[in-house]
Design a protein around this motif. Structure first.
Motif, mmCIF file in Angstrom:
data_model
loop_
_atom_site.group_PDB
_atom_site.id
_atom_site.type_symbol
_atom_site.label_atom_id
_atom_site.label_comp_id
_atom_site.label_asym_id
_atom_site.label_seq_id
_atom_site.Cartn_x
_atom_site.Cartn_y
_atom_site.Cartn_z
ATOM 1 N N ASN A 34 0.755 -1.269 0.041
ATOM 2 C CA ASN A 34 0.001 0.011 -0.070
ATOM 3 C C ASN A 34 0.779 1.270 0.141
ATOM 4 O O ASN A 34 0.551 2.459 -0.446
ATOM 5 N N LEU A 35 2.168 1.159 0.738
ATOM 6 C CA LEU A 35 2.828 2.283 0.726
ATOM 7 C C LEU A 35 3.549 2.752 -0.624
ATOM 8 O O LEU A 35 3.492 3.818 -1.146
ATOM 9 N N SER A 36 3.760 1.587 -1.543
ATOM 10 C CA SER A 36 4.077 1.901 -2.977
ATOM 11 C C SER A 36 2.929 2.048 -3.859
ATOM 12 O O SER A 36 3.096 3.145 -4.501
ATOM 13 N N ASN A 37 2.204 1.262 -3.813
ATOM 14 C CA ASN A 37 0.854 1.374 -4.812
ATOM 15 C C ASN A 37 0.067 2.232 -4.360
ATOM 16 O O ASN A 37 -0.486 3.317 -5.215
ATOM 17 N N GLY A 38 -0.630 2.536 -3.164
ATOM 18 C CA GLY A 38 -1.871 3.199 -2.620
ATOM 19 C C GLY A 38 -1.207 4.585 -2.558
ATOM 20 O O GLY A 38 -1.956 5.666 -3.032
ATOM 21 N N PHE A 39 -0.049 5.076 -2.052
ATOM 22 C CA PHE A 39 0.372 6.293 -1.791
ATOM 23 C C PHE A 39 0.776 6.946 -2.815
ATOM 24 O O PHE A 39 0.544 8.242 -3.027
ATOM 25 N N THR A 40 1.371 6.246 -3.835
ATOM 26 C CA THR A 40 1.946 6.962 -5.006
ATOM 27 C C THR A 40 1.414 6.604 -6.277
ATOM 28 O O THR A 40 1.262 7.293 -7.305
ATOM 29 N N GLY A 41 0.282 5.590 -6.393
ATOM 30 C CA GLY A 41 -0.494 5.160 -7.478
ATOM 31 C C GLY A 41 0.329 4.669 -8.696
ATOM 32 O O GLY A 41 -0.242 4.437 -9.641
ATOM 33 N N VAL A 42 1.678 4.119 -8.284
ATOM 34 C CA VAL A 42 2.379 3.416 -9.317
ATOM 35 C C VAL A 42 2.145 2.115 -8.885
ATOM 36 O O VAL A 42 2.480 1.572 -7.762
ATOM 37 N N PHE A 43 1.472 1.356 -9.731
ATOM 38 C CA PHE A 43 1.149 -0.142 -9.511
ATOM 39 C C PHE A 43 2.099 -1.178 -9.766
ATOM 40 O O PHE A 43 2.605 -1.119 -11.005
ATOM 41 N N SER A 44 2.787 -1.513 -8.838
ATOM 42 C CA SER A 44 3.820 -2.603 -8.819
ATOM 43 C C SER A 44 3.412 -4.297 -8.862
ATOM 44 O O SER A 44 2.753 -4.288 -8.024
ATOM 45 N N LEU A 45 3.577 -4.960 -9.748
ATOM 46 C CA LEU A 45 3.374 -6.199 -9.907
ATOM 47 C C LEU A 45 4.685 -7.176 -9.380
ATOM 48 O O LEU A 45 4.491 -8.348 -9.440
ATOM 49 N N GLY A 46 5.701 -6.559 -8.908
ATOM 50 C CA GLY A 46 7.003 -7.255 -8.639
ATOM 51 C C GLY A 46 7.517 -7.485 -7.325
ATOM 52 O O GLY A 46 8.674 -7.911 -6.949
ATOM 53 N N HIS A 47 6.639 -6.917 -6.304
ATOM 54 C CA HIS A 47 6.836 -6.863 -4.881
ATOM 55 C C HIS A 47 7.125 -8.244 -4.379
ATOM 56 O O HIS A 47 8.221 -8.260 -3.236
ATOM 57 N N ALA A 212 8.793 5.747 -1.420
ATOM 58 C CA ALA A 212 7.876 4.807 -1.267
ATOM 59 C C ALA A 212 8.375 3.479 -1.664
ATOM 60 O O ALA A 212 8.035 2.336 -0.868
ATOM 61 N N PHE A 213 8.974 3.362 -2.862
ATOM 62 C CA PHE A 213 9.286 2.157 -3.389
ATOM 63 C C PHE A 213 10.406 1.460 -2.562
ATOM 64 O O PHE A 213 10.335 0.133 -2.419
ATOM 65 N N VAL A 214 11.297 2.169 -2.020
ATOM 66 C CA VAL A 214 12.692 1.694 -1.469
ATOM 67 C C VAL A 214 11.946 1.024 0.111
ATOM 68 O O VAL A 214 12.501 0.249 0.414
ATOM 69 N N ILE A 215 11.205 1.940 0.630
ATOM 70 C CA ILE A 215 10.818 1.626 2.091
ATOM 71 C C ILE A 215 9.821 0.718 2.086
ATOM 72 O O ILE A 215 10.002 -0.329 2.910
ATOM 73 N N SER A 216 9.282 0.554 0.786
ATOM 74 C CA SER A 216 8.323 -0.712 0.776
ATOM 75 C C SER A 216 8.907 -1.856 0.563
ATOM 76 O O SER A 216 8.728 -3.234 1.179
ATOM 77 N N ALA A 217 10.242 -1.697 -0.219
ATOM 78 C CA ALA A 217 10.989 -2.937 -0.508
ATOM 79 C C ALA A 217 11.681 -3.424 0.798
ATOM 80 O O ALA A 217 11.606 -4.763 1.118
ATOM 81 N N PHE A 218 12.043 -2.589 1.655
ATOM 82 C CA PHE A 218 12.457 -3.136 2.906
ATOM 83 C C PHE A 218 11.706 -3.879 3.836
ATOM 84 O O PHE A 218 11.989 -5.031 3.952
ATOM 85 N N PHE A 219 10.392 -3.451 4.000
ATOM 86 C CA PHE A 219 9.672 -4.062 4.914
ATOM 87 C C PHE A 219 8.943 -5.416 4.124
ATOM 88 O O PHE A 219 8.584 -6.368 4.747
ATOM 89 N N THR A 220 8.806 -5.438 2.828
ATOM 90 C CA THR A 220 8.657 -6.767 1.983
ATOM 91 C C THR A 220 9.490 -7.701 2.421
ATOM 92 O O THR A 220 9.340 -8.591 2.553
#
Length: 229
Positions: A34-47, A212-220
């Motif tokens: 949600n941090l990556s997709n929801g906050f920025t609207g950039v839809f990632s399918l690779g998380h 958003a992408f980097v922090i999201s990747a950390f917690f993923t």
């Protein structure tokens, strides 16, 4: 929450403990996405690729040395000699360090990938992140020396429990909430709603998306480590 976890721990109900552990891991994954997709609207399918990298990284770092020699005999010398199994009393500090190191390395990968992919929008970024996931899968399946490829990776020390999972889950909730309330979060929401309007008032769209992408990747990756163990 502490009372519920303590009661579950005392009761020794393995099924319910496993259910609540998985719930915590999935909560971390959802918040990260949600941090990556929801906050920025950039839809990632690779998380899920970041989850896999975090899982393998942490598992390799915590694997006992004698098991590495037998189980992964072709590891690079420097990696074969690494073993994070030190404790602070009964607290498995090595597991925490291994999780943080693997998540930090995954964040570096996300930074390098994001420098390219976060310039895209719409369907283009979705397809590109799916391509990243395919690349990660192919690499993991062919890196026999590190991951045993398709033969599966086992012998991972079972460190993960209710306290570990929900400690990380609460930390993730807190950090995502703080980002949402900060100027960084407002910049993310602004460029999500109208990219050109956000740029016109001086918001750097690229840096907002990348953060958003980097922090999201950390917690993923943290969720991947917890899942592996």
């Amino acid at each position: 929450l502490v009372v519920v976890i303590a009661l579950l721990q005392i009761a020794g109900l393995a099924f319910w403990q496993g259910l609540v552990v998985n719930l915590g891991i999935f909560l971390i994954l959802v918040l990260s996405l949600n941090l990556s997709n929801g906050f920025t609207g950039v839809f990632s399918l690779g998380h899920i690729g970041f989850m896999a990298l975090g899982a393998y990284g942490s598992a390799i770092l915590t694997l006992p040395l004698h098991e590495k020699q037998e189980y992964l005999p072709n590891l690079p010398v420097w990696l074969a000699q690494l073993h994070f199994d030190f404790r602070l009393g009964s607290f498995p500090l090595g597991f925490l360090v291994a999780t943080i190191i693997s998540a930090a390395l995954v964040s570096v990968v996300a930074l390098l990938v994001g420098l390219v992919l976060m310039r895209l929008s719409g369907h283009f970024v979705a397809v590109a992140t799916l391509g990243f996931l395919v690349i990660v899968r192919v690499l993991l399946f062919n890196a026999d020396n590190l991951t045993r490829g398709s033969r599966t990776f086992s012998n991972v020390t079972p460190y993960t429990n209710l306290w570990w999972v929900w400690g990380w889950a609460l930390l993730t909730i807190y950090i995502v909430w703080r980002i949402k309330q900060s100027s960084f979060g407002r910049a993310m929401f602004a460029q999500r709603e109208d990219r050109w309007a956000a740029q016109s008032i001086g918001i750097d769209v690229m840096s907002s998306r990348l953060l958003a992408f980097v922090i999201s990747a950390f917690f993923t990756a943290v969720a991947g480590s917890l899942y592996a163990h």
